[in-house]
Structures are given as structure tokens and as C-alpha cells.
Design a protein around this motif. Sequence first.
Motif, PDB file in Angstrom:
ATOM      1  N   ALA A   1      43.501  41.209  39.338  1.00 24.83           N
ATOM      2  CA  ALA A   1      43.895  42.410  38.597  1.00 24.83           C
ATOM      3  C   ALA A   1      43.796  42.205  37.088  1.00 24.83           C
ATOM      4  O   ALA A   1      43.593  43.174  36.343  1.00 24.83           O
ATOM      5  CB  ALA A   1      45.311  42.815  38.971  1.00 24.83           C
TER       6      ALA A   1
ATOM      7  N   HIS B   1      52.431  47.110  41.567  1.00 17.07           N
ATOM      8  CA  HIS B   1      51.487  47.308  40.456  1.00 17.07           C
ATOM      9  C   HIS B   1      50.729  48.608  40.681  1.00 17.07           C
ATOM     10  O   HIS B   1      50.017  48.753  41.669  1.00 17.07           O
ATOM     11  CB  HIS B   1      50.510  46.134  40.372  1.00 17.07           C
ATOM     12  CG  HIS B   1      49.525  46.244  39.255  1.00 17.07           C
ATOM     13  ND1 HIS B   1      48.170  46.116  39.444  1.00 17.07           N
ATOM     14  CD2 HIS B   1      49.707  46.494  37.925  1.00 17.07           C
ATOM     15  CE1 HIS B   1      47.546  46.259  38.295  1.00 17.07           C
ATOM     16  NE2 HIS B   1      48.463  46.491  37.359  1.00 17.07           N
TER      17      HIS B   1
ATOM     18  N   TYR C   1      46.179  38.260  43.899  1.00 11.80           N
ATOM     19  CA  TYR C   1      46.051  39.643  43.439  1.00 11.80           C
ATOM     20  C   TYR C   1      46.095  39.713  41.911  1.00 11.80           C
ATOM     21  O   TYR C   1      45.265  40.383  41.275  1.00 11.80           O
ATOM     22  CB  TYR C   1      47.165  40.497  44.039  1.00 11.80           C
ATOM     23  CG  TYR C   1      47.176  41.912  43.515  1.00 11.80           C
ATOM     24  CD1 TYR C   1      46.423  42.909  44.129  1.00 11.80           C
ATOM     25  CD2 TYR C   1      47.925  42.262  42.387  1.00 11.80           C
ATOM     26  CE1 TYR C   1      46.406  44.206  43.638  1.00 11.80           C
ATOM     27  CE2 TYR C   1      47.914  43.547  41.886  1.00 11.80           C
ATOM     28  CZ  TYR C   1      47.151  44.513  42.513  1.00 11.80           C
ATOM     29  OH  TYR C   1      47.138  45.791  42.007  1.00 11.80           O
TER      30      TYR C   1
END
Length: 214
Positions: A76, A58, A72
Amino acid sequence: MTDLTFYTNPQSRGQIVRWMLEEVGAPYETVILDYATTLKGDEYRAINPMMKIPAIRHRGKVVTEVAAICAYLADAFPDAGLAPAPADRADYYRYLFFASGPLEMTFSLKAINYDPPADKQRMFGHGNEALVFEALETMLGDRDYVTGRFSAADLVLASQLGFMMMFGMIEGSDTLKAYVARCTDRDAWRRAKQIDTDAGEALKAAAQAAAPAA
């Protein structure tokens, strides 16, 4: 092209991350890897030297390990509401890493039919299977979800339990069956299952087409 790439195989723990990606709702590119070839190639080895899936990239950052990827992604993409506020994450972290620690260890050992002898259990992170499931029953209690509402912790925990039930590793108590059913009764879960089912069928068809005629 997107800034989020998902590396997986439909017959892997990548199914958990697929579900998480569908919950997040952000566009992503999927790279399907073959266990015998591309998973061990130099291109993927640069992503994950362990040559294991799943993984994501990413915005140039690589994340591996299922629980880490899900945590994560929850951070995010906060608009998806898959993680509580930082001050309210005690249970969230506890259950997320219980799923990736003691429960994952139980899953792996059952897959190879190994039960640690009593005098060696303290050397394993889960102790023993009975202890893990007794703890889960106590921890879940009468709560519908880990933090009161569905989160990434529920997604990982319910996925691990669902795999064990599907493969006949555990029968599952009424409490655990109801928890898994509740967590998976979501459109994102259904979309993810269909995507991976279709991808698996495509891989199977490709393998059959490439096989030499009898």
C-alpha cells in the motif's frame, strides 16, 4: 482523522505492526484496546470477529494477522521500499511466511511448555523446534537480510526472534543475535518501541488510578 487506523494493545504482537507503521511513515490513528473490555466489545468484534489484535483498517478495508498486515502495508505504501519487485519476491514470501508459520508455532508451543512427541510431529506445521532453528541457520546463511536489503520479511522474522530471546525462550545463536541486532538498529524500530512503552505505562497508570483504595 486519517484513512489508516491501527487497533492494538502495547503488550501484544501489535508491536510488530507498530514498527511496520513507523517504517511506512504514513499518518495513522491508534485505537488502544483493553483485553478484558473493549477487545471483546461489539465495535471491535465488527472489525475482527476473532477478537484478536492487531488489526488495521485502511480506506475502509480491514486486514488482520501480523504477516498479512505487514505485507499489505508494504504494497500500500511502496515508496517505503519494504517489498521487492513482484518478480523478486520468492525469498521475501518464503521468509515472511516461515516467520508466521513454523516460527510462530514454535513460539506458541514454547509459551505453554509443550513439545510434540516424535510420533505426532508430522501433525504440526513446524515439525519440531530443533528443525525450525536448523532451517533458519541454513536459510539465513551469510546474508545480511532476507532479500539483500531490509524488508517487511525481515521486520516480521526479526520481531519473532527478538520476542523469543527477550522472553528467554531461546538463547539464540551468534548468527540469529546478529541478525536481530542488525534489523532492529533502525530509527523506526526505536520510535515504535518508545511509543508502545509510553502507551503501556499510560495503561498501567490508568489501571492503578481506577483500582479501589486498599
